[in-house]
Design an enzyme around this catalytic site. Structure first.
Site, PDB file in Angstrom:
ATOM      1  N   ASP A  77      -6.669   6.091   5.658  1.00  0.00           N
ATOM      2  CA  ASP A  77      -6.743   5.496   6.994  1.00  0.00           C
ATOM      3  C   ASP A  77      -5.385   4.977   7.481  1.00  0.00           C
ATOM      4  O   ASP A  77      -5.037   5.105   8.658  1.00  0.00           O
ATOM      5  CB  ASP A  77      -7.792   4.365   6.998  1.00  0.00           C
ATOM      6  N   ASP A 117       0.750   2.756 -12.716  1.00  0.00           N
ATOM      7  CA  ASP A 117       0.889   3.999 -13.492  1.00  0.00           C
ATOM      8  C   ASP A 117       1.287   3.746 -14.949  1.00  0.00           C
ATOM      9  O   ASP A 117       1.389   4.690 -15.730  1.00  0.00           O
ATOM     10  CB  ASP A 117       1.922   4.931 -12.821  1.00  0.00           C
ATOM     11  N   VAL A 143      -4.298  -2.461  -8.010  1.00  0.00           N
ATOM     12  CA  VAL A 143      -3.930  -1.422  -7.034  1.00  0.00           C
ATOM     13  C   VAL A 143      -5.090  -0.467  -6.782  1.00  0.00           C
ATOM     14  O   VAL A 143      -5.440  -0.188  -5.627  1.00  0.00           O
ATOM     15  CB  VAL A 143      -2.669  -0.653  -7.502  1.00  0.00           C
ATOM     16  N   LYS A 157       8.085  13.185 -10.920  1.00  0.00           N
ATOM     17  CA  LYS A 157       7.017  13.886 -10.194  1.00  0.00           C
ATOM     18  C   LYS A 157       6.854  13.301  -8.785  1.00  0.00           C
ATOM     19  O   LYS A 157       6.837  14.040  -7.797  1.00  0.00           O
ATOM     20  CB  LYS A 157       5.689  13.742 -10.958  1.00  0.00           C
ATOM     21  N   ASN A 158       6.739  11.972  -8.707  1.00  0.00           N
ATOM     22  CA  ASN A 158       6.389  11.365  -7.421  1.00  0.00           C
ATOM     23  C   ASN A 158       7.552  11.292  -6.440  1.00  0.00           C
ATOM     24  O   ASN A 158       7.403  10.812  -5.320  1.00  0.00           O
ATOM     25  CB  ASN A 158       5.761   9.985  -7.647  1.00  0.00           C
ATOM     26  N   ARG A 187      -0.227  17.869 -15.361  1.00  0.00           N
ATOM     27  CA  ARG A 187       0.108  17.591 -13.959  1.00  0.00           C
ATOM     28  C   ARG A 187       1.390  16.760 -13.868  1.00  0.00           C
ATOM     29  O   ARG A 187       2.124  16.874 -12.888  1.00  0.00           O
ATOM     30  CB  ARG A 187      -1.020  16.795 -13.297  1.00  0.00           C
ATOM     31  N   ARG A 246      -3.436  15.236  -4.432  1.00  0.00           N
ATOM     32  CA  ARG A 246      -3.567  14.449  -3.211  1.00  0.00           C
ATOM     33  C   ARG A 246      -2.257  14.371  -2.430  1.00  0.00           C
ATOM     34  O   ARG A 246      -2.276  14.192  -1.215  1.00  0.00           O
ATOM     35  CB  ARG A 246      -4.011  13.036  -3.553  1.00  0.00           C
ATOM     36  N   ARG A 297      -9.537   5.936  -2.630  1.00  0.00           N
ATOM     37  CA  ARG A 297      -8.249   6.398  -2.090  1.00  0.00           C
ATOM     38  C   ARG A 297      -8.310   6.955  -0.662  1.00  0.00           C
ATOM     39  O   ARG A 297      -8.018   8.129  -0.419  1.00  0.00           O
ATOM     40  CB  ARG A 297      -7.600   7.401  -3.045  1.00  0.00           C
ATOM     41  N   PRO A 298      -8.668   6.092   0.291  1.00  0.00           N
ATOM     42  CA  PRO A 298      -8.691   6.553   1.693  1.00  0.00           C
ATOM     43  C   PRO A 298      -7.272   6.821   2.220  1.00  0.00           C
ATOM     44  O   PRO A 298      -6.282   6.441   1.578  1.00  0.00           O
ATOM     45  CB  PRO A 298      -9.318   5.375   2.445  1.00  0.00           C
ATOM     46  N   CYS A 343     -11.327  10.082  -5.838  1.00  0.00           N
ATOM     47  CA  CYS A 343     -10.922  10.660  -7.111  1.00  0.00           C
ATOM     48  C   CYS A 343     -11.260   9.661  -8.199  1.00  0.00           C
ATOM     49  O   CYS A 343     -11.749   8.566  -7.914  1.00  0.00           O
ATOM     50  CB  CYS A 343      -9.454  11.063  -7.116  1.00  0.00           C
TER      51      CYS A 343
HETATM   52  N1  EPU Z   1      -4.957   2.878   0.435  1.00  0.00           N
HETATM   53  C1  EPU Z   1      -5.821   2.674   1.495  1.00  0.00           C
HETATM   54  N2  EPU Z   1      -5.602   3.377   2.656  1.00  0.00           N
HETATM   55  C2  EPU Z   1      -4.566   4.252   2.785  1.00  0.00           C
HETATM   56  C3  EPU Z   1      -3.695   4.451   1.695  1.00  0.00           C
HETATM   57  C4  EPU Z   1      -3.907   3.746   0.524  1.00  0.00           C
HETATM   58  O1  EPU Z   1      -6.759   1.885   1.400  1.00  0.00           O
HETATM   59  O2  EPU Z   1      -4.425   4.849   3.879  1.00  0.00           O
HETATM   60  C5  EPU Z   1      -5.160   2.122  -0.825  1.00  0.00           C
HETATM   61  C6  EPU Z   1      -5.448   3.009  -2.028  1.00  0.00           C
HETATM   62  O3  EPU Z   1      -6.818   3.347  -2.099  1.00  0.00           O
HETATM   63  C7  EPU Z   1      -4.981   2.140  -3.177  1.00  0.00           C
HETATM   64  C8  EPU Z   1      -3.792   1.405  -2.584  1.00  0.00           C
HETATM   65  O4  EPU Z   1      -3.945   1.477  -1.171  1.00  0.00           O
HETATM   66  O5  EPU Z   1      -5.991   1.223  -3.534  1.00  0.00           O
HETATM   67  C9  EPU Z   1      -2.436   1.953  -2.955  1.00  0.00           C
HETATM   68  O6  EPU Z   1      -2.437   3.364  -2.781  1.00  0.00           O
HETATM   69  P1  EPU Z   1      -1.122   4.203  -2.418  1.00  0.00           P
HETATM   70  O7  EPU Z   1      -1.329   4.806  -1.073  1.00  0.00           O
HETATM   71  O8  EPU Z   1       0.100   3.387  -2.645  1.00  0.00           O
HETATM   72  O9  EPU Z   1      -1.196   5.351  -3.522  1.00  0.00           O
HETATM   73  P2  EPU Z   1      -0.747   6.842  -3.302  1.00  0.00           P
HETATM   74  O10 EPU Z   1       0.381   6.879  -2.364  1.00  0.00           O
HETATM   75  O11 EPU Z   1      -1.929   7.701  -3.041  1.00  0.00           O
HETATM   76  C10 EPU Z   1       1.115   6.888  -5.158  1.00  0.00           C
HETATM   77  C11 EPU Z   1       1.388   7.699  -6.393  1.00  0.00           C
HETATM   78  C12 EPU Z   1       0.382   7.314  -7.474  1.00  0.00           C
HETATM   79  C13 EPU Z   1       0.554   5.805  -7.758  1.00  0.00           C
HETATM   80  C14 EPU Z   1       0.349   5.016  -6.466  1.00  0.00           C
HETATM   81  C15 EPU Z   1       0.597   3.521  -6.638  1.00  0.00           C
HETATM   82  C16 EPU Z   1       2.334   9.735  -5.535  1.00  0.00           C
HETATM   83  C17 EPU Z   1       2.206  11.188  -5.301  1.00  0.00           C
HETATM   84  N3  EPU Z   1       1.278   9.116  -6.073  1.00  0.00           N
HETATM   85  O12 EPU Z   1      -0.221   7.214  -4.765  1.00  0.00           O
HETATM   86  O13 EPU Z   1       0.723   8.051  -8.638  1.00  0.00           O
HETATM   87  O14 EPU Z   1      -0.391   5.392  -8.713  1.00  0.00           O
HETATM   88  O15 EPU Z   1       1.252   5.494  -5.447  1.00  0.00           O
HETATM   89  O16 EPU Z   1       1.863   3.282  -7.137  1.00  0.00           O
HETATM   90  O17 EPU Z   1       3.387   9.165  -5.278  1.00  0.00           O
HETATM   91  C18 EPU Z   1       0.306   9.061 -10.716  1.00  0.00           C
HETATM   92  O18 EPU Z   1       1.464   9.501 -10.689  1.00  0.00           O
HETATM   93  O19 EPU Z   1      -0.428   9.126 -11.746  1.00  0.00           O
HETATM   94  C19 EPU Z   1      -0.262   8.443  -9.518  1.00  0.00           C
HETATM   95  C20 EPU Z   1      -1.572   8.261  -9.333  1.00  0.00           C
END
Ligand code: EPU
Length: 420
Positions: free
Chosen positions: A125, A307, A329, A22-23, A399, A93, A122-123, A117
């Site tokens: 920024d 995950d 995380v 998926k990812n 999903r 997202r 999950r910002p 969520c």
């Molecule tokens: N974060 C920030 N600012 C940002 C981006 C992230 O503070 O601009 C924080 C997040 O709030 C979190 C941490 O950094 O605490 C890590 O978040 P990350 O950005 O890595 O997560 P993501 O990219 O939104 C992806 C996967 C998630 C998986 C996470 C961590 C996709 C589509 N989603 O999310 O998958 O848990 O990486 O490995 O690739 C799932 O498949 O169930 C799922 C949630």
């Protein structure tokens, strides 16, 4: 409303084929926006998130043709919109990643702000500051992020404060068409990022260092078409292995890659599983024994994946011994615990740590799935529980897990989907 009815007590036994990730599918589908040429993608899983992504891309007027079962062709040669609406971003997202290709190719993007969520705030920024470092102007109005780069993006050094998976993917895609060289520092190293980079390279992108903390991208004027097969889903793989461990089963998962699961496999071995890995399959045998409790601390790849945290909580809840599970995380990824407690699990929470006392058995109950991986953990708990459980809000599992009940049934599980 659909729910899964699971009657526990059966060991999982047999073979199961793992679907495409998926990812990895989601960012690679989005990368189709970077070219006016055809992208042919194979091993695309049937998932609600993938359907939502196809809906979003079609909304931007990307032409998508489905072939056979798991292949499709995209062509973004007549894109007429750069807006990702709230209704789609709210459910998925990953849609925020359309910002990068739209900015890089068309100089503008308008994407609904995803908001919080159930697993944390999950910002985004870090995505936006990275794009701003590359010359984009971003502001938020009426719930939407408006980004523009009328003169095009320019290469820059983007240094992330913390690891972000989709943030790294956004900047990687933006950099492929930027003027000059972009260096991403403290990049996330997840295999799905490498899969995206490999597809972009086939499209003509100049990328080095994918899978390490420093990625360098030399921007090119144009990307072309490509053909790419999506990598196997390592979290689906880990989920089936966890389910077999909890049920004291013996399974072989096919079309997978053990290289991406090193940390998960070593924890399953500590839990008592005998594991054999070959090029594209993994066999796990519990020899009928109850699993042993294992401590877990989640962290970005290559460490233990967040995950897989909920699925290990399910193993630990019926394991021999006590364990500690630490989530580093996401700030709020323990929603499954209260539901597991309804089934008889003995778990207490202190900040980001859960302390689990393994019980001999769980009992079937009515439970609610709060997010995708929480749903998987409730299925595992229900598979080991005495009696019948109903897992509500099953749309979360659809999903991210393809044909979950069919695959589980083939392994002997007593699981059926019911429509109220
Ligand atoms: N974060 C920030 N600012 C940002 C981006 C992230 O503070 O601009 C924080 C997040 O709030 C979190 C941490 O950094 O605490 C890590 O978040 P990350 O950005 O890595 O997560 P993501 O990219 O939104 C992806 C996967 C998630 C998986 C996470 C961590 C996709 C589509 N989603 O999310 O998958 O848990 O990486 O490995 O690739 C799932 O498949 O169930 C799922 C949630």
């Amino acid at each position: 409303m659909q729910k899964l009815e699971v009657t526990g007590g059966k060991k999982l036994e047999g073979e199961v084929t793992i679907s495409g990730a998926k990812n990895s599918s989601l960012p690679i589908l989005i990368s189709s926006l970077l070219t006016d040429q055809k992208l042919v993608l194979h091993n695309i899983p049937h998932l609600n998130d993938v359907s939502s992504m196809i809906t979003l891309l079609r909304e931007l007027n990307v032409d998508i043709t489905m072939h056979e079962n798991i292949s499709l062709t995209t062509q973004a040669d007549n894109v007429t919109s750069w807006t990702a609406p709230y209704d789609i971003v709210r459910t998925m997202r990953a849609s925020i990643m359309v910002i990068a290709p739209c900015l890089a190719r068309f100089g503008k993007a308008i994407v609904s702000l995803p908001g919080g969520c159930l697993i944390g705030s999950r910002p985004i920024d870090m995505h936006l500051s990275g794009l701003e470092a590359m010359g984009a102007k971003c502001f938020i109005k009426e719930g939407y992020i408006h980004c523009s780069a009328p003169k095009g993006l320019k290469g820059a050094t983007v240094s992330f404060d913390n690891k972000t998976v989709t943030g790294t993917e956004n900047i990687l895609m933006a950099a492929t068409l930027a003027k000059g060289t972009t260096t991403i520092k403290n990049a996330a190293c997840e295999p799905e990022i490498v899969d995206l980079a490999n597809c972009l390279i086939k499209m003509g992108a100049q990328i080095q260092g994918q899978g390490t903390e420093t990625i360098q991208v030399d921007g090119v004027k144009k990307l072309g078409g490509a053909e790419h097969t999506i990598m196997p889903d390592r979290i689906e793989s880990g989920t089936f292995l966890a389910a077999a461990t909890a049920t004291r089963g013996h399974i072989r998962i096919k079309n997978t890659n053990h290289k991406y699961l090193k940390n998960v496999i070593s924890k399953l071995k500590l839990a008592g599983a005998e594991i054999t890995c070959k090029e594209d399959w993994i066999e796990l045998d519990m020899k009928g024994k109850r699993p042993k409790a294992v401590n877990i601390k989640t962290a970005p790849y290559p460490k233990f994946p967040t995950d897989m945290q909920a699925q290990f909580m399910a193993i630990n809840s019926i394991a021999d011994g006590n364990s500690k599970v630490q989530e580093t995380v996401f700030e709020n990824r323990f929603m499954h615990i209260d539901e597991m407690k309804r089934m008889g699990a003995d778990i207490t929470i202190d900040n980001n740590c859960a302390f689990i006392k393994g019980v001999k058995s769980l009992s079937g109950a009515e439970v609610i799935a709060s997010d995708l991986r929480a749903s998987a953990s409730l299925i595992i708990s229900a598979l080991v529980a005495e009696g019948t459980s109903n897992i509500n809000r099953v749309y979360h599992i659809d999903r991210g897990y393809e044909f979950i009940e069919e695959k589980m049934q083939r392994l002997g599980a007593n699981i059926v989907r019911k429509i109220d």
